[in-house]
Design an enzyme around this catalytic site. Structure first.
Site, PDB file in Angstrom:
ATOM      1  N   GLU A   1       0.136 -16.033   6.762  1.00 29.54           N
ATOM      2  CA  GLU A   1      -0.658 -15.054   6.014  1.00 29.54           C
ATOM      3  C   GLU A   1      -0.917 -15.575   4.597  1.00 29.54           C
ATOM      4  O   GLU A   1      -1.928 -15.267   3.989  1.00 29.54           O
ATOM      5  CB  GLU A   1       0.047 -13.687   5.972  1.00 29.54           C
ATOM      6  CG  GLU A   1      -0.890 -12.550   5.583  1.00 29.54           C
ATOM      7  CD  GLU A   1      -0.282 -11.157   5.731  1.00 29.54           C
ATOM      8  OE1 GLU A   1       0.473 -10.747   4.833  1.00 29.54           O
ATOM      9  OE2 GLU A   1      -0.578 -10.474   6.733  1.00 29.54           O
TER      10      GLU A   1
ATOM     11  N   GLY B   1       3.449  -8.143  -0.025  1.00 29.33           N
ATOM     12  CA  GLY B   1       4.209  -7.591   1.094  1.00 29.33           C
ATOM     13  C   GLY B   1       5.155  -8.603   1.710  1.00 29.33           C
ATOM     14  O   GLY B   1       6.334  -8.324   1.953  1.00 29.33           O
ATOM     15  N   ARG B   2       4.661  -9.815   1.952  1.00 31.75           N
ATOM     16  CA  ARG B   2       5.490 -10.814   2.642  1.00 31.75           C
ATOM     17  C   ARG B   2       6.525 -11.450   1.727  1.00 31.75           C
ATOM     18  O   ARG B   2       7.311 -12.299   2.160  1.00 31.75           O
ATOM     19  CB  ARG B   2       4.598 -11.866   3.303  1.00 31.75           C
ATOM     20  CG  ARG B   2       3.609 -12.539   2.374  1.00 31.75           C
ATOM     21  CD  ARG B   2       2.525 -13.278   3.148  1.00 31.75           C
ATOM     22  NE  ARG B   2       1.476 -13.806   2.287  1.00 31.75           N
ATOM     23  CZ  ARG B   2       0.406 -13.139   1.897  1.00 31.75           C
ATOM     24  NH1 ARG B   2       0.233 -11.882   2.267  1.00 31.75           N
ATOM     25  NH2 ARG B   2      -0.513 -13.695   1.133  1.00 31.75           N
TER      26      ARG B   2
ATOM     27  N   GLU C   1      -0.349   1.678  11.367  1.00 32.45           N
ATOM     28  CA  GLU C   1       0.823   1.621  12.245  1.00 32.45           C
ATOM     29  C   GLU C   1       1.979   2.420  11.640  1.00 32.45           C
ATOM     30  O   GLU C   1       2.664   3.187  12.329  1.00 32.45           O
ATOM     31  CB  GLU C   1       1.265   0.165  12.442  1.00 32.45           C
ATOM     32  CG  GLU C   1       0.292  -0.726  13.195  1.00 32.45           C
ATOM     33  CD  GLU C   1      -0.761  -1.373  12.296  1.00 32.45           C
ATOM     34  OE1 GLU C   1      -0.976  -0.897  11.154  1.00 32.45           O
ATOM     35  OE2 GLU C   1      -1.370  -2.358  12.741  1.00 32.45           O
TER      36      GLU C   1
ATOM     37  N   LYS D   1      -8.815  -4.443  10.560  1.00 28.18           N
ATOM     38  CA  LYS D   1      -8.343  -3.084  10.225  1.00 28.18           C
ATOM     39  C   LYS D   1      -9.539  -2.149  10.110  1.00 28.18           C
ATOM     40  O   LYS D   1      -9.518  -1.023  10.614  1.00 28.18           O
ATOM     41  CB  LYS D   1      -7.624  -3.093   8.863  1.00 28.18           C
ATOM     42  CG  LYS D   1      -6.224  -3.616   8.866  1.00 28.18           C
ATOM     43  CD  LYS D   1      -5.613  -3.396   7.471  1.00 28.18           C
ATOM     44  CE  LYS D   1      -4.358  -4.192   7.261  1.00 28.18           C
ATOM     45  NZ  LYS D   1      -3.873  -4.168   5.888  1.00 28.18           N
TER      46      LYS D   1
ATOM     47  N   HIS E   1      15.555 -24.719  26.681  1.00 24.54           N
ATOM     48  CA  HIS E   1      15.368 -24.402  28.100  1.00 24.54           C
ATOM     49  C   HIS E   1      14.022 -23.736  28.362  1.00 24.54           C
ATOM     50  O   HIS E   1      13.827 -23.160  29.417  1.00 24.54           O
ATOM     51  CB  HIS E   1      16.530 -23.530  28.590  1.00 24.54           C
ATOM     52  CG  HIS E   1      17.835 -24.261  28.525  1.00 24.54           C
ATOM     53  ND1 HIS E   1      18.276 -25.070  29.557  1.00 24.54           N
ATOM     54  CD2 HIS E   1      18.748 -24.367  27.533  1.00 24.54           C
ATOM     55  CE1 HIS E   1      19.442 -25.615  29.205  1.00 24.54           C
ATOM     56  NE2 HIS E   1      19.740 -25.206  27.983  1.00 24.54           N
TER      57      HIS E   1
ATOM     58  N   LYS F   1       3.929  -0.650   1.199  1.00 21.84           N
ATOM     59  CA  LYS F   1       3.458  -0.847  -0.169  1.00 21.84           C
ATOM     60  C   LYS F   1       2.280   0.093  -0.446  1.00 21.84           C
ATOM     61  O   LYS F   1       2.238   0.767  -1.453  1.00 21.84           O
ATOM     62  CB  LYS F   1       3.060  -2.316  -0.349  1.00 21.84           C
ATOM     63  CG  LYS F   1       2.588  -2.657  -1.740  1.00 21.84           C
ATOM     64  CD  LYS F   1       2.339  -4.143  -1.868  1.00 21.84           C
ATOM     65  CE  LYS F   1       1.630  -4.461  -3.172  1.00 21.84           C
ATOM     66  NZ  LYS F   1       1.335  -5.875  -3.328  1.00 21.84           N
TER      67      LYS F   1
END
Ligand code: F6P
Length: 553
Positions: free
Chosen positions: A358, A272-273, A218, A517, A389, A212
């Site tokens: 978030e 974003g999410r 990253e 950040k 398990h 965005k």
């Protein structure tokens, strides 16, 4: 809606819930079923192709009535309308929250106009560009610099620019026949990218940079590495044919060298999410094709309509939200485990971690005052059978308690219904075991049937008791297809919104990710030159020195 809408804790319904909680905390699901044998009939809702069964939640009729009152006292209907019509409910960023506009049906009325802007038109034209691009990549009409069709699409992004498409591409693998393989590179350490590129044919590889902001460290570092790789293999002139991008930041796409025809817009009113429905979904559209992508949007739109119109007692997101609040704020269950019984939903827990945590990992109310109760629980999970398990032991008998969401399709995603039937049996067995457990009498009878000496029976008995009373919601659906996935995601999105209204917080900002950040930016040069770290904490200096020594050796 009043200028200062109340939060849940300000409402009399909250006090009613508080008053009801001690009795419900002391009551078991066995007791609740004993007084109301047909709980399934009363405590399940079928809507939008989902069967939402909350009969194993530790609620009674009084609690459910208080949920209704709470929703009214919160002016929830008006708050929902405010979101859908584009009011600037993200107050700290002064933005509308309009991911729901991305999936409105063509021709939906009344038209959505916000600040004089025709949102429907904007969304439609960009969506058509994305879907046209996706179809042409799939068919080979859009090809690499050497004329070969793409057989690998690499989505480079992180957070909402990765988790949604990555989760959905995996979930809908059955619908991606004939499409290029879609891979995802998010982590800054480069491992994913190295692995993907190891088997890639450069002439047949398309990178899609999803960011965005286009400033995310990253994503930028992975995008630059991918561009270097491509330049090294095919030369700089090939770059415009092999890179597409999605961003609000046109200048940064220019600077990177993204071909104007291969870039797609998003808008600051898409968080974003919440962005899987936007151009960020382009890699998903390539994987499943335009028709399936439209079905995915239509499924979400169906849930949107349900959310806006259904009465509270039959409203899936509202029920899910208030049951979650009940579990975390009143029954003091601090985590929610998401347990899909379909391997294709393996990434759903990770996706929901960002969506929920978030969004609602906040401690300050809209009015700037601290919240007075706990907010978002920790979300975690794994595909259910694998989880059985690994960590189910703790859930059944450990001291840490969790609420549980089971997700269960009737039909197989693998093509083998025999396998899915086993998954179904496992899921139902676990839901029952978590609800009802196995008390000392049952355990003793069981042990006695094995002809064990009495001393051995007495010694084993406490180890084998399962208290049960672990509350769970079971969400069932016919099969995992694009429309169903759209409905499921929209259900959780709206749940998050309702919970934010109850807690009185802003679900749509994420200031808590900024500090790390910013600090990272100042630490990057210190990693190479630890001597520059004078004045930093001894912990930081010590770590930098250790790492410098190890890097040099
Ligand atoms: O982690 C913070 C965050 O801003 C998320 O909200 C977002 O989804 C992610 O980073 C990626 O951001 P962008 O799409 O701008 O690269």
């Amino acid at each position: 809606m009043s200028a200062n809408p109340p939060a849940g804790a300000d409402c009399t319904a909250w006090q009613q819930l508080q008053a009801a909680a001690p009795a419900l905390r002391a009551r078991s699901l066995r007791e609740l079923f004993a007084v109301e044998a047909e709980r399934f009939a009363h405590c399940s809702v079928s809507a939008c192709g989902l069967l939402f069964d909350y009969s194993r939640q530790r609620v009674d009729a009084g609690v459910l009535d208080s949920f209704k009152v709470l929703a009214d006292q919160l002016q929830l209907r008006e708050r929902i309308a405010a979101q859908f019509c584009g009011e600037r409910i993200n107050i700290t960023e002064d933005r509308s929250v309009l991911h729901t506009a991305l999936r409105r049906a063509d021709g939906a009325t009344p038209p959505l106009v916000v600040g004089g802007q025709d949102i429907d038109g904007l969304v439609r034209s960009e969506r058509e560009r994305v879907l046209d691009f996706a179809e042409r990549v799939r068919s080979g009409a859009i090809s690499g610099s050497q004329g070969a069709a793409f057989n690998l699409v690499v989505n480079i992004g992180i957070g909402g620019s990765d988790l949604g498409p990555a989760m959905a591409v995996e979930a809908l693998r059955e619908f991606s026949a004939g499409a290029p393989r879609v891979a995802f590179a998010s982590n800054v350490d480069g491992c994913q990218l190295v692995d993907i590129l190891a088997g890639a044919d450069p002439g047949r590889t398309l990178f899609i940079i999803c960011s965005k902001t286009f400033t995310t460290q990253e994503t930028r570092s992975n995008a630059l590495a991918a561009r270097e790789w491509l330049r090294g293999k095919l030369g700089a002139a090939a770059v415009p044919r092999h890179f597409a991008a999605v961003s609000v930041n046109a200048a940064a796409m220019d600077e990177f060298g993204v071909n104007a025809d291969y870039r797609f817009a998003m808008w600051d009113w898409v968080g974003g999410r919440y962005s899987i429905w936007s151009s960020i979904g382009v890699s998903l559209a390539i994987a499943i094709g335009a028709q399936n992508f439209r079905a995915f949007l239509a499924g979400a739109a169906e849930l949107d309509q349900h959310f806006q119109e259904a009465p509270w007692r039959a409203n899936l997101p509202v029920l899910s939200a208030l049951l979650g609040i009940w579990n975390s704020n009143f029954l003091e269950l601090p985590t929610l485990a998401v347990l899909p019984y379909d391997q294709r939903l393996a990434r759903l827990p990770a996706y929901l971690q960002q969506l929920e945590m978030e969004s609602n990992g906040k401690s300050v109310r809209l009015d700037g005052q601290p919240v007075t109760q706990s907010t978002c629980p920790v979300i975690w999970g794994e595909p259910g059978n694998n989880a059985q398990h690994s960590f189910f032991q703790l859930l059944h008998q450990g001291s840490a308690r969790a609420a549980l969401d089971f997700l269960l399709p009737a039909r197989s995603s693998s093509g083998s219904q025999a396998h899915q039937d086993l998954a179904i049996a496992n899921c139902l067995a676990q839901a029952e075991a978590f609800a009802f457990g196995q008390d000392a009498t049952q355990v003793e009878a069981d042990l006695r049937r094995q002809d064990l000496p009495p001393a051995r029976v007495a010694a084993l008995l406490p180890h084998k008791v399962h208290q049960g009373n672990r509350p769970a919601t079971l969400i069932m659906f016919p099969r995992l297809d694009p429309a169903t996935l759209g409905r499921l995601i929209a259900l959780y999105e709206h749940k998050v919104f309702v919970q934010s209204v109850v807690w009185g917080i802003n679900a749509f900002d994420q200031w808590g990710v900024e500090l790390g950040k910013k600090m990272c930016e100042s630490i990057v040069p210190l990693v190479r030159e630890p001597v520059l770290a004078q004045g930093a904490s001894s912990s930081l200096r010590g770590a930098l020195q250790y790492l410098a020594r190890e890097r040099a050796s």
